[in-house]
Design an enzyme around this catalytic site. Structure first.
Site, PDB file in Angstrom:
ATOM      1  N   LYS A   8      -5.815 -15.597  47.380  1.00 11.93           N
ATOM      2  CA  LYS A   8      -6.248 -16.962  47.652  1.00 11.93           C
ATOM      3  C   LYS A   8      -6.514 -17.152  49.109  1.00 11.93           C
ATOM      4  O   LYS A   8      -5.158 -17.009  49.777  1.00 11.93           O
ATOM      5  CB  LYS A   8      -5.029 -17.757  47.304  1.00 11.93           C
ATOM      6  CG  LYS A   8      -5.179 -19.427  46.709  1.00 11.93           C
ATOM      7  CD  LYS A   8      -5.664 -20.041  47.920  1.00 11.93           C
ATOM      8  CE  LYS A   8      -4.599 -20.863  48.510  1.00 11.93           C
ATOM      9  NZ  LYS A   8      -5.297 -21.500  49.727  1.00 11.93           N
TER      10      LYS A   8
ATOM     11  N   GLY B  11       1.837 -16.652  55.974  1.00 11.52           N
ATOM     12  CA  GLY B  11       1.319 -17.870  56.286  1.00 11.52           C
ATOM     13  C   GLY B  11       2.636 -18.652  57.115  1.00 11.52           C
ATOM     14  O   GLY B  11       3.633 -17.554  57.488  1.00 11.52           O
ATOM     15  N   SER B  12       2.631 -19.682  56.950  1.00 13.08           N
ATOM     16  CA  SER B  12       3.962 -20.436  57.549  1.00 13.08           C
ATOM     17  C   SER B  12       5.271 -20.148  57.088  1.00 13.08           C
ATOM     18  O   SER B  12       5.445 -20.175  55.878  1.00 13.08           O
ATOM     19  CB  SER B  12       3.590 -21.811  58.158  1.00 13.08           C
ATOM     20  OG  SER B  12       3.608 -22.705  56.837  1.00 13.08           O
TER      21      SER B  12
ATOM     22  N   THR C 237       5.819 -23.054  54.399  1.00 12.58           N
ATOM     23  CA  THR C 237       5.257 -22.914  53.000  1.00 12.58           C
ATOM     24  C   THR C 237       5.817 -21.750  52.364  1.00 12.58           C
ATOM     25  O   THR C 237       5.860 -21.655  51.192  1.00 12.58           O
ATOM     26  CB  THR C 237       3.695 -22.643  53.267  1.00 12.58           C
ATOM     27  OG1 THR C 237       3.101 -23.782  54.199  1.00 12.58           O
ATOM     28  CG2 THR C 237       2.967 -22.724  52.002  1.00 12.58           C
ATOM     29  N   GLY C 238       6.235 -20.702  53.021  1.00 13.09           N
ATOM     30  CA  GLY C 238       6.885 -19.299  52.591  1.00 13.09           C
ATOM     31  C   GLY C 238       8.216 -19.669  52.017  1.00 13.09           C
ATOM     32  O   GLY C 238       8.348 -19.156  50.824  1.00 13.09           O
TER      33      GLY C 238
ATOM     34  N   GLU D  22       5.316 -12.649  54.637  1.00 16.00           N
ATOM     35  CA  GLU D  22       4.833 -12.341  56.294  1.00 16.00           C
ATOM     36  C   GLU D  22       4.658 -13.916  57.072  1.00 16.00           C
ATOM     37  O   GLU D  22       3.626 -14.357  56.708  1.00 16.00           O
ATOM     38  CB  GLU D  22       3.485 -11.310  56.318  1.00 16.00           C
ATOM     39  CG  GLU D  22       3.853 -10.155  55.709  1.00 16.00           C
ATOM     40  CD  GLU D  22       2.684  -9.030  56.041  1.00 16.00           C
ATOM     41  OE1 GLU D  22       1.652  -9.407  56.617  1.00 16.00           O
ATOM     42  OE2 GLU D  22       2.987  -7.963  55.910  1.00 16.00           O
TER      43      GLU D  22
ATOM     44  N   CYS E 270       0.443 -14.255  64.419  1.00 19.42           N
ATOM     45  CA  CYS E 270       1.773 -14.372  64.305  1.00 19.42           C
ATOM     46  C   CYS E 270       2.631 -13.240  65.096  1.00 19.42           C
ATOM     47  O   CYS E 270       3.750 -13.454  65.437  1.00 19.42           O
ATOM     48  CB  CYS E 270       1.884 -13.719  62.908  1.00 19.42           C
ATOM     49  SG  CYS E 270       1.258 -12.275  62.648  1.00 19.42           S
TER      50      CYS E 270
ATOM     51  N   GLU F 298       7.213 -21.977  67.243  1.00 21.23           N
ATOM     52  CA  GLU F 298       5.999 -21.191  67.027  1.00 21.23           C
ATOM     53  C   GLU F 298       4.929 -22.141  67.435  1.00 21.23           C
ATOM     54  O   GLU F 298       4.834 -23.361  67.004  1.00 21.23           O
ATOM     55  CB  GLU F 298       5.770 -20.582  65.651  1.00 21.23           C
ATOM     56  CG  GLU F 298       4.386 -19.702  65.682  1.00 21.23           C
ATOM     57  CD  GLU F 298       4.018 -19.146  64.277  1.00 21.23           C
ATOM     58  OE1 GLU F 298       4.177 -19.784  63.378  1.00 21.23           O
ATOM     59  OE2 GLU F 298       3.541 -17.911  64.463  1.00 21.23           O
TER      60      GLU F 298
HETATM   61  P1  NAD Z   1       0.155 -22.130  55.757  1.00 22.94           P
HETATM   62  O1  NAD Z   1       1.623 -21.962  55.363  1.00 22.94           O
HETATM   63  O2  NAD Z   1      -0.244 -23.808  56.121  1.00 22.94           O
HETATM   64  O3  NAD Z   1      -0.767 -21.872  54.591  1.00 22.94           O
HETATM   65  C1  NAD Z   1      -1.093 -20.467  54.421  1.00 22.94           C
HETATM   66  C2  NAD Z   1      -1.555 -20.426  52.915  1.00 22.94           C
HETATM   67  O4  NAD Z   1      -0.600 -21.096  52.062  1.00 22.94           O
HETATM   68  C3  NAD Z   1      -2.737 -21.154  52.629  1.00 22.94           C
HETATM   69  O5  NAD Z   1      -3.680 -20.294  51.824  1.00 22.94           O
HETATM   70  C4  NAD Z   1      -2.421 -22.262  51.934  1.00 22.94           C
HETATM   71  O6  NAD Z   1      -3.524 -22.883  51.408  1.00 22.94           O
HETATM   72  C5  NAD Z   1      -1.057 -21.663  51.034  1.00 22.94           C
HETATM   73  N1  NAD Z   1      -0.352 -23.010  50.591  1.00 22.94           N
HETATM   74  C6  NAD Z   1      -0.342 -24.161  51.061  1.00 22.94           C
HETATM   75  N2  NAD Z   1       0.590 -24.876  50.411  1.00 22.94           N
HETATM   76  C7  NAD Z   1       1.202 -23.962  49.310  1.00 22.94           C
HETATM   77  C8  NAD Z   1       1.754 -24.049  48.048  1.00 22.94           C
HETATM   78  N3  NAD Z   1       2.418 -25.080  47.965  1.00 22.94           N
HETATM   79  N4  NAD Z   1       1.820 -22.910  47.174  1.00 22.94           N
HETATM   80  C9  NAD Z   1       1.148 -22.012  47.553  1.00 22.94           C
HETATM   81  N5  NAD Z   1       0.382 -21.629  48.605  1.00 22.94           N
HETATM   82  C10 NAD Z   1       0.273 -22.757  49.486  1.00 22.94           C
HETATM   83  O7  NAD Z   1      -0.192 -21.310  57.119  1.00 22.94           O
HETATM   84  P2  NAD Z   1      -1.579 -21.257  58.167  1.00 22.94           P
HETATM   85  O8  NAD Z   1      -1.394 -22.814  58.924  1.00 22.94           O
HETATM   86  O9  NAD Z   1      -2.680 -21.130  57.071  1.00 22.94           O
HETATM   87  O10 NAD Z   1      -1.303 -19.955  58.873  1.00 22.94           O
HETATM   88  C11 NAD Z   1      -0.549 -19.896  60.214  1.00 22.94           C
HETATM   89  C12 NAD Z   1       0.987 -19.305  59.633  1.00 22.94           C
HETATM   90  O11 NAD Z   1       0.625 -18.125  59.404  1.00 22.94           O
HETATM   91  C13 NAD Z   1       1.623 -19.194  61.167  1.00 22.94           C
HETATM   92  O12 NAD Z   1       2.858 -19.785  61.135  1.00 22.94           O
HETATM   93  C14 NAD Z   1       1.495 -17.723  61.349  1.00 22.94           C
HETATM   94  O13 NAD Z   1       2.538 -17.210  62.080  1.00 22.94           O
HETATM   95  C15 NAD Z   1       1.468 -17.077  59.929  1.00 22.94           C
HETATM   96  N6  NAD Z   1       1.011 -15.778  59.848  1.00 22.94           N
HETATM   97  C16 NAD Z   1       1.908 -14.752  59.737  1.00 22.94           C
HETATM   98  C17 NAD Z   1       1.395 -13.537  59.584  1.00 22.94           C
HETATM   99  C18 NAD Z   1       2.466 -12.234  59.587  1.00 22.94           C
HETATM  100  O14 NAD Z   1       1.910 -11.221  58.982  1.00 22.94           O
HETATM  101  N7  NAD Z   1       3.732 -12.115  59.624  1.00 22.94           N
HETATM  102  C19 NAD Z   1      -0.078 -13.187  59.766  1.00 22.94           C
HETATM  103  C20 NAD Z   1      -0.847 -14.310  60.044  1.00 22.94           C
HETATM  104  C21 NAD Z   1      -0.348 -15.276  59.992  1.00 22.94           C
END
Ligand code: NAD
Length: 499
Positions: free
Chosen positions: A191, A244-245, A248-249, A266, A300, A399
């Site tokens: 996704k 992701g964030s 959301t994680g 992550e 990240c 962040e």
């Molecule tokens: P985000 O959490 O907004 O979105 C990430 C993903 O989650 C997207 O595909 C989104 O559609 C999905 N999502 C949103 N709501 C959801 C739900 N209810 N259920 C399941 N999936 C859902 O993050 P972002 O803004 O896309 O990315 C930025 C963040 O990602 C930053 O915090 C960054 O540090 C982090 N990041 C971490 C790493 C790592 O390896 N640690 C790598 C890259 C980015």
């Protein structure tokens, strides 16, 4: 398909790579399927003009993709390990062959500088090649047990894995995540972020060309709230990998916990890059710029908290300003640009708000601007160095995920370590010093999943990547990822006479 000439305009690259009539949708069971939900409109990060519109997926398509993936996974798991390796190696070659067009497509559609995209395409090919080599080399082991029986373990695939990705490095993260999962015989429902759907679709198509059976890699494009809850609840999903964030994680982790199925998370970071007064300063300065501003800070692992020992603090910040001026912000397809605009409008506004917050807290603006220019176009933000920051300010704790680095002075080694660890996150860290004992002491004490000594940002598929604290858990690469994507079966059999 042969690579297009370099002159192909970026807006034609998607159809060149996917087929002349290809729409943007999902790539499910070997074919493109248009979405049927609400329209998702994307803007061009370079100038804010319309880039493309596609439709959110439907819940029915998510379920169909998962039902098909469950069947396809059984066949893929039954394929010999050697054959799985051959398919992944072929996919690696295809990514290399199309790397330039993929990099340009990625740059155009995400705003990332094309130079960095090229390096990331090479890393995707490398990751696939690396895990292609593991398929027939990772197995269980025989355990010595007391009563003469034979006891051994098998490492078996989990089933279908859901991999949810962010927008900052779409193909790099998707390719690096799927490689170990597929190598171990799993199917993947990928996704991508709704903000960056294109390059993952191309990877889905190339996987079929490489010989991956249809259904083993399903690419479903849509909103997180459309795909996430339905997929996490579906019985086919045996693990959720979320990049992701942290916010959301947490939600994803809770939903998976109700099943319960495991997660690999992550998440975000606010990583400390620590510079002592005996460091090789020119090297530390140059690395600090790349650490903070690569991919315009949408990284990240950004070294966004720069801790500098007080005797060199002013000199270091001055040198940092000069080096920052040499790091070029430019159009995504400008070959000489080191970084491009921010990916999207929401993040653009957030970064400006955070700069304003830092200044209101008392930080000093050394480079950059306090607010966007009135005639600003696109999502460009000047590289921003904030000095006279303390570790208690919000700008030092939250962040930004944009081109903002805070420089914080410290006096002693203990203070530097304490400051580095005074954070909810723990993704990466670095130390710069010529004192080898101190370098290792600091590396041992800082709470972070990855740590660099006198360097920054080096990564490879063969090394484990993942965080401590609120930066997540689990390791998505290296040998450790093979454990993440398999489960252990323990087998007993009577062996010796009379056992
Ligand atoms: P985000 O959490 O907004 O979105 C990430 C993903 O989650 C997207 O595909 C989104 O559609 C999905 N999502 C949103 N709501 C959801 C739900 N209810 N259920 C399941 N999936 C859902 O993050 P972002 O803004 O896309 O990315 C930025 C963040 O990602 C930053 O915090 C960054 O540090 C982090 N990041 C971490 C790493 C790592 O390896 N640690 C790598 C890259 C980015």
């Amino acid at each position: 398909m042969t690579p297009a000439p370099l002159t192909l305009a970026p807006e034609h690259l998607y159809r060149h790579l996917m087929g002349p009539e290809a729409e943007v949708g999902s790539f499910v069971s070997g074919r493109l399927v248009a979405g049927s939900g609400d329209a998702i409109a994307l803007l061009n990060p370079e100038d804010g003009t319309p880039l493309l519109t596609y439709r959110d997926t439907s819940v029915e398509l998510v379920r169909t993709a998962l039902d098909d993936a469950r069947v396809a996974q059984r066949g893929w798991a039954a394929t010999s390990a050697r054959e799985r390796g051959i398919v992944l190696a072929r996919l690696s070659e295809l990514v290399s062959r199309h790397a330039d067009n993929l990099a340009r497509l990625e740059a155009w559609s995400t705003g990332k500088a094309v130079k960095g995209c090229r390096a990331q395409m090479a890393a995707v090919a490398e990751s696939l090649r690396y895990y292609a080599g593991w398929t027939d080399k990772f197995a269980g082991k025989v355990t010595s047990v007391p009563n003469g029986q034979l006891n051994y373990t098998l490492r078996e695939p989990l089933g279908v894995v859901l991999q949810i990705m962010p927008w900052n490095s779409p193909l790099y993260l998707a390719g690096g995540s799927m490689a170990p999962a597929l190598a171990m015989g799993n199917a993947v429902l990928l996704k991508p972020s709704e903000l960056t759907p294109l390059s993952s679709l191309v990877l889905g198509r190339l996987a079929i060309e490489a010989g991956l059976p249809p259904g083993v890699l399903q690419v479903v494009n849509g909103l997180g709230q459309t795909v996430g809850p339905v997929a996490i609840e579906h019985p086919a999903i045996r693990k959720v990998v979320f990049v992701g964030s942290t916010q959301t994680g947490r939600r994803v982790n809770s939903a998976a916990g109700l099943r319960p199925i495991p997660c690999l998370l992550e998440l975000g970071g606010k990583s400390a890059n620590i510079v002592f007064d005996d460091a090789d300063l020119p090297a530390a300065v140059d690395a600090a710029v790349v650490a903070a501003f690569a991919n315009t800070g949408q990284n990240c692992a950004a070294g966004s908290r720069l801790l500098v020992q007080r005797p060199i603090y002013e000199r270091f910040v001055e040198a940092l300003e000069q080096a920052t001026a040499r790091y070029k912000v430019g159009a995504p397809l400008d070959e000489s640009a080191d970084c491009g605009p921010i990916n999207n409008a929401a993040q653009y506004r957030k970064v400006w708000d955070m700069i304003a917050m830092g200044l209101a807290e008392g930080a000093t603006l050394m480079t950059g601007q306090a607010a966007p220019a009135s005639d600003a176009r696109g999502y460009f933000i000047p590289l921003t160095v904030l000095a006279n920051v303390t570790n208690t300010m919000r700008i030092a704790r939250e962040e930004v995920f944009g081109p903002v680095v805070v420089a914080i002075p410290f006096d002693t080694e203990d203070e530097a370590v304490a400051m580095a660890n005074d954070s909810e996150f723990g993704l990466v860290g670095a130390v710069w010093t010529r004192d080898i004992a101190r370098a290792h002491r600091v590396a041992a004490q800082v709470d972070a999943g990855i740590f660099w000594i006198n360097m920054y940002r080096e990564m490879h598929a063969s090394t484990p990547f993942g965080g401590y604290g609120n930066s997540g858990y689990g390791r998505g690469s290296g040998e450790e990822a093979l454990h993440e994507y398999t489960q252990t079966k323990n087998v007993w059999v009577p062996y010796a006479h009379g056992a």
